[in-house]
Write a protein that holds these residues in place. Structure first.
Motif, PDB file in Angstrom:
ATOM      1  N   ILE A  52      14.074  86.226  69.080  1.00 19.78           N
ATOM      2  CA  ILE A  52      15.310  86.158  69.864  1.00 19.78           C
ATOM      3  C   ILE A  52      16.322  85.239  69.195  1.00 19.78           C
ATOM      4  O   ILE A  52      17.524  85.556  69.114  1.00 19.78           O
ATOM      5  N   SER A  53      15.867  84.085  68.704  1.00 20.88           N
ATOM      6  CA  SER A  53      16.768  83.124  68.059  1.00 20.88           C
ATOM      7  C   SER A  53      17.426  83.719  66.826  1.00 20.88           C
ATOM      8  O   SER A  53      18.649  83.601  66.631  1.00 20.88           O
ATOM      9  N   LEU A  54      16.635  84.364  65.980  1.00 17.36           N
ATOM     10  CA  LEU A  54      17.192  84.962  64.772  1.00 17.36           C
ATOM     11  C   LEU A  54      18.116  86.132  65.111  1.00 17.36           C
ATOM     12  O   LEU A  54      19.148  86.318  64.449  1.00 17.36           O
ATOM     13  N   LEU A  55      17.759  86.891  66.118  1.00  9.04           N
ATOM     14  CA  LEU A  55      18.608  88.010  66.524  1.00  9.04           C
ATOM     15  C   LEU A  55      19.980  87.514  66.965  1.00  9.04           C
ATOM     16  O   LEU A  55      21.017  88.054  66.535  1.00  9.04           O
ATOM     17  N   LEU A  56      20.009  86.482  67.796  1.00 11.27           N
ATOM     18  CA  LEU A  56      21.288  85.918  68.245  1.00 11.27           C
ATOM     19  C   LEU A  56      22.067  85.330  67.070  1.00 11.27           C
ATOM     20  O   LEU A  56      23.299  85.450  67.006  1.00 11.27           O
ATOM     21  N   LEU A  57      21.341  84.691  66.141  1.00  8.39           N
ATOM     22  CA  LEU A  57      21.996  84.121  64.959  1.00  8.39           C
ATOM     23  C   LEU A  57      22.657  85.208  64.122  1.00  8.39           C
ATOM     24  O   LEU A  57      23.829  85.076  63.725  1.00  8.39           O
ATOM     25  N   PHE A  58      21.950  86.287  63.862  1.00 12.48           N
ATOM     26  CA  PHE A  58      22.501  87.358  63.039  1.00 12.48           C
ATOM     27  C   PHE A  58      23.664  88.057  63.735  1.00 12.48           C
ATOM     28  O   PHE A  58      24.627  88.484  63.082  1.00 12.48           O
ATOM     29  N   ILE A  59      23.596  88.181  65.049  1.00  9.25           N
ATOM     30  CA  ILE A  59      24.703  88.793  65.785  1.00  9.25           C
ATOM     31  C   ILE A  59      25.964  87.939  65.666  1.00  9.25           C
ATOM     32  O   ILE A  59      27.068  88.458  65.397  1.00  9.25           O
ATOM     33  N   GLU A  60      25.829  86.629  65.840  1.00 10.84           N
ATOM     34  CA  GLU A  60      26.985  85.742  65.731  1.00 10.84           C
ATOM     35  C   GLU A  60      27.511  85.686  64.301  1.00 10.84           C
ATOM     36  O   GLU A  60      28.723  85.647  64.066  1.00 10.84           O
ATOM     37  N   MET A  61      26.608  85.676  63.320  1.00 12.44           N
ATOM     38  CA  MET A  61      27.048  85.684  61.934  1.00 12.44           C
ATOM     39  C   MET A  61      27.794  86.977  61.609  1.00 12.44           C
ATOM     40  O   MET A  61      28.780  86.958  60.855  1.00 12.44           O
ATOM     41  N   GLY A  62      27.335  88.091  62.177  1.00  7.27           N
ATOM     42  CA  GLY A  62      28.038  89.353  61.965  1.00  7.27           C
ATOM     43  C   GLY A  62      29.443  89.333  62.549  1.00  7.27           C
ATOM     44  O   GLY A  62      30.369  89.922  61.975  1.00  7.27           O
ATOM     45  N   LYS A  63      29.609  88.646  63.680  1.00  2.00           N
ATOM     46  CA  LYS A  63      30.923  88.574  64.310  1.00  2.00           C
ATOM     47  C   LYS A  63      31.880  87.698  63.505  1.00  2.00           C
ATOM     48  O   LYS A  63      33.046  88.046  63.304  1.00  2.00           O
ATOM     49  N   TRP A  64      31.377  86.543  63.043  1.00  2.00           N
ATOM     50  CA  TRP A  64      32.251  85.565  62.404  1.00  2.00           C
ATOM     51  C   TRP A  64      32.367  85.748  60.891  1.00  2.00           C
ATOM     52  O   TRP A  64      33.427  85.470  60.319  1.00  2.00           O
ATOM     53  N   LEU A  65      31.294  86.170  60.255  1.00  3.05           N
ATOM     54  CA  LEU A  65      31.292  86.273  58.788  1.00  3.05           C
ATOM     55  C   LEU A  65      31.275  87.713  58.283  1.00  3.05           C
ATOM     56  O   LEU A  65      31.483  87.942  57.096  1.00  3.05           O
ATOM     57  N   GLY A  66      30.984  88.652  59.164  1.00  2.00           N
ATOM     58  CA  GLY A  66      30.875  90.034  58.730  1.00  2.00           C
ATOM     59  C   GLY A  66      29.571  90.357  58.045  1.00  2.00           C
ATOM     60  O   GLY A  66      29.405  91.446  57.484  1.00  2.00           O
ATOM     61  N   TRP A  67      28.640  89.415  58.050  1.00  2.00           N
ATOM     62  CA  TRP A  67      27.305  89.615  57.472  1.00  2.00           C
ATOM     63  C   TRP A  67      26.251  89.052  58.407  1.00  2.00           C
ATOM     64  O   TRP A  67      26.449  87.969  58.951  1.00  2.00           O
TER      65      TRP A  67
END
Length: 272
Positions: free
Chosen positions: A115-130
């Motif tokens: 769950i932690s990594l999933l939320l991290l990747f979702i936020e990184m996708g929003k802010w960094l595009g990756w």
């Protein structure tokens, strides 16, 4: 034979029977022609032929294999560095925090990590595009986070058992610390590195929880496919798949143990 000895052998036999009879029955029924897993009709290899034609299983297997190989190599590199620091660098500033970060994946449930990594990747996708989506890279990162901790613990225990006089002698003879590490330390801990590599590979190719959170469309690993099919009922094709895995793992363990024992005998002969 003493009674206690007899009871020990009986208990040992019961334990091995409990562990290996189900595996043996799975192998036997993988050659059953019937679609009913627990009803024997006659010998057949139809499920192995069906397995070879199953594109979904084959695709998921190659994905899991690539992830497991990448995870094993990355985990050994990072885990070796971490284990060496824990064993040789003493109690430096931030040692407790560093130790806690290394050991955390061992005690935190995989559900929480996923769950932690999933939320991290979702936020990184929003802010960094990756990452743009979840797939090979996200699963690989999650598996490395988990497996490097196991490698670090294995390497740490092996490095602590080393005789420091060998490295000190090489330093006294003019070798640089980097040269000593690659020429002296690394060969001495090679068996620990192999054990860490195998453990990381096994944990990665068998992982279900982290992969379920970190996978996306088109990146379904083999455990996810097997789990989704088994939930709908037992499938003889899964017996064939499991038998192939058992065969490959057995041969691999025998071969690796042979080379490791031969290398250990050579090392002991050289010391003598």
């Amino acid at each position: 034979m003493k009674p206690n000895r007899t009871l020990q052998l009986i208990a040992l036999g019961i334990g091995f029977a409990f562990l290996y009879i189900p595996i043996l029955s799975l192998v036997v029924y993988s050659f059953n022609e019937s679609q009913l897993v627990t009803v024997w009709t006659r010998f057949s290899t139809r499920w192995y032929a069906a397995l070879a034609q199953d594109d979904e299983l084959i695709t998921s297997f190659w994905l899991s294999l690539r992830i497991a190989l990448a995870t094993a190599f990355a985990s050994v590199v990072i885990g070796t560095w971490a284990g060496f620091v824990l064993a040789r660098m003493g109690r430096f500033r931030g040692f407790t925090l560093f130790t806690g970060m290394i050991n955390a994946p061992l005690v935190i449930p995989e559900v929480i990590q996923g769950i932690s990594l999933l939320l991290l990747f979702i936020e990184m996708g929003k802010w960094l595009g990756w990452p743009e989506g979840r797939g090979f890279t996200t699963i690989w990162i999650g598996h490395v986070m988990l497996c490097m901790s196991y490698v670090a613990i294995i390497v740490q225990s092996r490095v602590r058992d080393l005789n420091p006089s060998l490295e000190e002698a090489a330093l006294d003879l003019g070798a640089t610390p980097l040269k000593v590490f690659f020429a002296i330390t690394l060969p001495l801990i090679s068996q620990a590195l192999m054990a860490g590599w195998l453990l990381s590979f096994t944990l990665s190719i068998d992982d279900l929880v982290l992969s379920a959170f970190l996978s996306g469309p088109g990146s379904t690993t083999l455990p996810l496919v097997v789990f989704s099919r088994v939930r709908l009922g037992l499938n003889p094709e899964m017996n064939a798949l499991a038998t192939l895995f058992i065969a490959v793992v057995t041969v691999g363990v025998v071969v690796i143990n042979y080379f490791m024992l031969r290398a250990e005998k050579r090392r002991l002969a050289g010391v003598a």
